[in-house]
Design an enzyme around this catalytic site. Structure first.
Site, PDB file in Angstrom:
ATOM      1  N   LYS A 190       0.858  -1.183   0.000  1.00 23.02           N
ATOM      2  CA  LYS A 190       0.000   0.000   0.000  1.00 23.02           C
ATOM      3  C   LYS A 190       0.896   1.234   0.000  1.00 23.02           C
ATOM      4  CE  LYS A 190      -1.832   2.927   2.816  1.00 23.02           C
ATOM      5  NZ  LYS A 190      -1.813   4.088   1.926  1.00 23.02           N
ATOM      6  N   GLU A 266       9.651   1.001  10.678  1.00 21.34           N
ATOM      7  CA  GLU A 266      10.722   2.002  10.481  1.00 21.34           C
ATOM      8  C   GLU A 266      10.052   3.349  10.631  1.00 21.34           C
ATOM      9  OE1 GLU A 266      13.704   1.023  10.160  1.00 21.34           O
ATOM     10  OE2 GLU A 266      13.478  -1.028   9.468  1.00 21.34           O
ATOM     11  N   CYS A 300      13.713  10.855   7.010  1.00 23.91           N
ATOM     12  CA  CYS A 300      13.588  10.374   8.385  1.00 23.91           C
ATOM     13  C   CYS A 300      14.893  10.526   9.151  1.00 23.91           C
ATOM     14  CB  CYS A 300      13.146   8.917   8.373  1.00 23.91           C
ATOM     15  SG  CYS A 300      14.154   7.896   7.300  1.00 23.91           S
ATOM     16  N   GLU A 399       9.390  15.858  15.430  1.00 26.13           N
ATOM     17  CA  GLU A 399       9.816  15.698  14.034  1.00 26.13           C
ATOM     18  C   GLU A 399       9.010  16.674  13.170  1.00 26.13           C
ATOM     19  OE1 GLU A 399       8.756  12.062  11.934  1.00 26.13           O
ATOM     20  OE2 GLU A 399      10.802  11.985  11.134  1.00 26.13           O
TER      21      GLU A 399
HETATM   22  P1  NAP Z   1       2.299   8.200   7.940  1.00 28.13           P
HETATM   23  O1  NAP Z   1       1.264   9.232   8.046  1.00 28.13           O
HETATM   24  O2  NAP Z   1       2.561   7.340   9.115  1.00 28.13           O
HETATM   25  O3  NAP Z   1       1.895   7.305   6.668  1.00 28.13           O
HETATM   26  C1  NAP Z   1       2.683   6.236   6.231  1.00 28.13           C
HETATM   27  C2  NAP Z   1       1.808   5.214   5.540  1.00 28.13           C
HETATM   28  O4  NAP Z   1       0.894   4.684   6.490  1.00 28.13           O
HETATM   29  C3  NAP Z   1       0.962   5.793   4.408  1.00 28.13           C
HETATM   30  O5  NAP Z   1       0.861   4.829   3.378  1.00 28.13           O
HETATM   31  C4  NAP Z   1      -0.379   6.009   5.086  1.00 28.13           C
HETATM   32  O6  NAP Z   1      -1.475   6.030   4.186  1.00 28.13           O
HETATM   33  C5  NAP Z   1      -0.437   4.801   5.991  1.00 28.13           C
HETATM   34  N1  NAP Z   1      -1.354   4.935   7.134  1.00 28.13           N
HETATM   35  C6  NAP Z   1      -1.780   6.059   7.741  1.00 28.13           C
HETATM   36  N2  NAP Z   1      -2.615   5.751   8.761  1.00 28.13           N
HETATM   37  C7  NAP Z   1      -2.724   4.399   8.801  1.00 28.13           C
HETATM   38  C8  NAP Z   1      -3.438   3.460   9.635  1.00 28.13           C
HETATM   39  N3  NAP Z   1      -4.204   3.844  10.649  1.00 28.13           N
HETATM   40  N4  NAP Z   1      -3.299   2.140   9.381  1.00 28.13           N
HETATM   41  C9  NAP Z   1      -2.511   1.711   8.381  1.00 28.13           C
HETATM   42  N5  NAP Z   1      -1.831   2.549   7.556  1.00 28.13           N
HETATM   43  C10 NAP Z   1      -1.910   3.876   7.765  1.00 28.13           C
HETATM   44  O7  NAP Z   1       3.711   8.807   7.555  1.00 28.13           O
HETATM   45  P2  NAP Z   1       4.048   9.809   6.368  1.00 28.13           P
HETATM   46  O8  NAP Z   1       3.615  11.165   6.776  1.00 28.13           O
HETATM   47  O9  NAP Z   1       3.568   9.255   5.070  1.00 28.13           O
HETATM   48  O10 NAP Z   1       5.643   9.694   6.309  1.00 28.13           O
HETATM   49  C11 NAP Z   1       6.464  10.438   7.107  1.00 28.13           C
HETATM   50  C12 NAP Z   1       6.962   9.640   8.293  1.00 28.13           C
HETATM   51  O11 NAP Z   1       7.668   8.480   7.833  1.00 28.13           O
HETATM   52  C13 NAP Z   1       7.947  10.405   9.126  1.00 28.13           C
HETATM   53  O12 NAP Z   1       7.689  10.201  10.484  1.00 28.13           O
HETATM   54  C14 NAP Z   1       9.287   9.781   8.757  1.00 28.13           C
HETATM   55  O13 NAP Z   1      10.297   9.921   9.709  1.00 28.13           O
HETATM   56  C15 NAP Z   1       8.905   8.377   8.534  1.00 28.13           C
HETATM   57  N6  NAP Z   1       9.904   7.673   7.729  1.00 28.13           N
HETATM   58  C16 NAP Z   1      10.701   6.741   8.343  1.00 28.13           C
HETATM   59  C17 NAP Z   1      11.679   6.083   7.613  1.00 28.13           C
HETATM   60  C18 NAP Z   1      12.540   5.037   8.252  1.00 28.13           C
HETATM   61  O14 NAP Z   1      13.095   4.211   7.540  1.00 28.13           O
HETATM   62  N7  NAP Z   1      12.679   5.018   9.584  1.00 28.13           N
HETATM   63  C19 NAP Z   1      11.849   6.355   6.251  1.00 28.13           C
HETATM   64  C20 NAP Z   1      11.022   7.301   5.654  1.00 28.13           C
HETATM   65  C21 NAP Z   1      10.042   7.951   6.418  1.00 28.13           C
HETATM   66  P3  NAP Z   1      -2.018   7.434   3.607  1.00 28.13           P
HETATM   67  O15 NAP Z   1      -0.965   7.961   2.726  1.00 28.13           O
HETATM   68  O16 NAP Z   1      -3.248   7.072   2.906  1.00 28.13           O
HETATM   69  O17 NAP Z   1      -2.245   8.305   4.797  1.00 28.13           O
END
Ligand code: NAP
Length: 496
Positions: A190, A266, A300, A399
């Site tokens: 997804k 992650e 991240c 963050e």
């Molecule tokens: P996010 O809001 O957590 O969304 C990530 C994914 O999860 C998206 O596909 C989102 O779908 C989905 N999602 C949201 N709510 C969900 C739920 N209740 N159940 C299942 N899936 C759900 O994060 P983001 O804003 O896209 O990305 C930024 C974050 O990613 C930052 O915190 C960053 O640090 C972190 N990140 C971490 C790494 C690492 O390797 N540690 C690498 C890159 C990014 P939708 O798009 O439809 O909302």
């Protein structure tokens, strides 16, 4: 030719975009007919109406994934045969590098120099390296007595769901898909709702490479309904996630409420970049700017807390500001651009809010803090530096996920380590010093998954990547990535 803006604009004008879900080896609409638009963050133009999958679509995909897994069509192939498909898939992505890089640039707003030079090549290397590894993994015979023989084997989990974010859509997708598929699982991906395009494109290339139908399916759709349906589904055996810490916590709860699916996360970061007075300050300053402003700070591992020894702080900040002048927001299709827009209006507003919060907390705005290029319809924000930050401020603890650096000073090595570790996160960091003892001591004591010494963003596919503390629990990349996608199975044979 490919080094001109005109080349990429012409290519973008004639690009055909696949916006349907990829289920059971076919591009299909949602049963509900639902779609969601995806926009170009550089100008706000709509790129496509992307299929928005529902739980019913997911159920169909899960049934297909489960059937192909149980039939052993992919899982029971010899490792060398799986390797051949993975390597062909990497080759096909490489052959289509420009098209895929362009899709990523249009969807995410990443500079074309990055998508052609970093994102797509890194995905190719991840899939090729991991695929090539799969027929070189030996399993174990345990040290039993002579009247028995115990085999310890690695078996695939079954059906794995992968949920990924928007900041490095293709790279994180490759980090998830390469080891999970190579290990024999059936995988449902997804993508983030605002950046689904490259994942949809590479799914067809996997099929072309010989991956059986149902082994890789890509379902765009909302996290709230589709993502949670995958995470609570009783026929999903493993869940691999990259995204925010709050959603990661929710996914662990879903696992407990459903079938205890193996759940690897992650998550976010607020990484410390520690600079001692004896470091090569020119190099450290150049890299300190890159550590935050690369990808517009939507990284991240961004080194957003710049922790500098007080005796050189003024001199060092002046150098960082000078280096920051090289990070100028621009049209991501221009090969000269090093920084694009924020991914969407919501992310832009988050950055603007935190700039106001920083000012309100009493930090000094030393550089940037503004919206630019608003006439384009895109969401561009200048690189921003706050000085006079203390580690208890929100701009040091939370963050932001944008181009905002918080400069904090320290006087002793112990204080530097204490500040670095005073965070709920533990993803990455770096230390700059020409004293090998200081550098190693600090690198060891800072509780993060990846630490640089006299570099930032160091690493490649051969090393594991993941977080300590609330930055996650899994590991992407390297041979350790297979641990997230396999179960250990013991077979005990007794001789009569
Ligand atoms: P996010 O809001 O957590 O969304 C990530 C994914 O999860 C998206 O596909 C989102 O779908 C989905 N999602 C949201 N709510 C969900 C739920 N209740 N159940 C299942 N899936 C759900 O994060 P983001 O804003 O896209 O990305 C930024 C974050 O990613 C930052 O915190 C960053 O640090 C972190 N990140 C971490 C790494 C690492 O390797 N540690 C690498 C890159 C990014 P939708 O798009 O439809 O909302």
């Amino acid at each position: 030719m490919s080094n001109t803006l005109q080349y990429w604009q012409e290519k973008a004008a004639s690009l055909s975009i696949e916006a349907r879900a990829f289920i059971d080896g076919q591009y299909v609409e949602s049963e509900s007919g639902a779609t969601r638009p995806t926009f170009n963050p550089a100008n706000g133009d709509k790129l496509a109406d992307v299929v928005s999958c529902t739980p019913a679509d997911a159920d169909r995909a899960i049934a297909s994934a489960k059937a192909v897994f149980e039939a052993g069509t992919w899982a029971d192939l010899a490792p060398a045969e799986r390797k051949a498909v993975m390597v062909r898939w990497a080759q096909l992505i490489e052959e289509n590098l420009e098209e895929i890089a362009l899709l990523e640039t249009l969807d995410v707003g990443k500079p074309i120099a990055d998508t052609t030079g970093v994102d797509v090549p890194s995905a190719v290397r991840t899939i090729r390296w991991t695929g090539e590894a799969i027929d070189k993994i030996y399993e174990e015979i345990s040290p039993t007595g002579h009247d028995s023989l115990a085999l310890v084997q690695r078996l695939p989990l079954g059906v794995v769901a992968a949920i990924v974010p928007w900041n490095f859509p293709l790279s994180t997708t490759a980090w998830k898909l390469a080891p999970s598929i190579a290990a024999g699982n059936s995988v449902i991906l997804k993508p983030a709702s605002n950046t689904p395009l490259t994942a949809l494109r590479i799914a067809a290339l996997a099929k072309e490479a010989g991956l059986p139908d149902g082994v890789l399916q890509v379902l765009p759709g909302p996290g709230g309904s589709l993502g949670s349906h995958l995470a609570t589904h009783m026929d999903i055996d493993g869940l691999t996630f990259t995204g925010s810490t709050p959603v990661g916590k929710q996914l662990m709860e879903y696992s407990g409420q459903s079938n205890l699916k193996r759940t690897f996360l992650e998550l976010g970061g607020k990484s410390p970049n520690i600079v001692f007075a004896d470091a090569d300050l020119d190099k450290a300053a150049t890299m300190a700017a890159m550590a935050v402003f690369y990808n517009g700070g939507q990284t991240c591992t961004a080194g957003t807390r710049l922790i500098v020894e007080k005796s050189v702080a003024d001199e060092f900040v002046a150098k960082v500001i000078e280096a920051t002048k090289g990070w100028v927001p621009g049209n991501p299709l221009d090969p000269e651009s090093s920084m694009g827009p924020m991914v969407d209006e919501g992310q832009f507003n988050t950055v603007a809010d935190y700039v106001a919060i920083g000012k309100g907390e009493g930090a000094t705005l030393a550089y940037g803090g503004e919206q630019v290029m608003s006439e384009t319809g895109g969401y561009y924000h200048t690189p921003t530096i706050f000085t006079g930050v203390t580690n208890d401020m929100r701009i040091a603890q939370e963050e932001i996920f944008g181009p905002v650096m918080s400069v904090i000073t320290f006087e002793t090595e112990e204080e530097a380590v204490q500040i670095a570790n005073d965070s709920i996160f533990g993803l990455a960091g770096a230390v700059w010093s020409n004293n090998i003892n200081v550098a190693h001591r600090v690198a060891r004591k800072v509780r993060v998954g990846t630490m640089g010494i006299n570099n930032y963003f160091g690493g490649d596919i051969t090393v594991p990547f993941g977080g300590f503390k609330q930055s996650g629990n899994g590991r992407d990349k390297s041979m350790h990535a297979f641990d997230d996608y396999t179960e250990l199975k013991t077979t005990w044979i007794e001789f009569s």
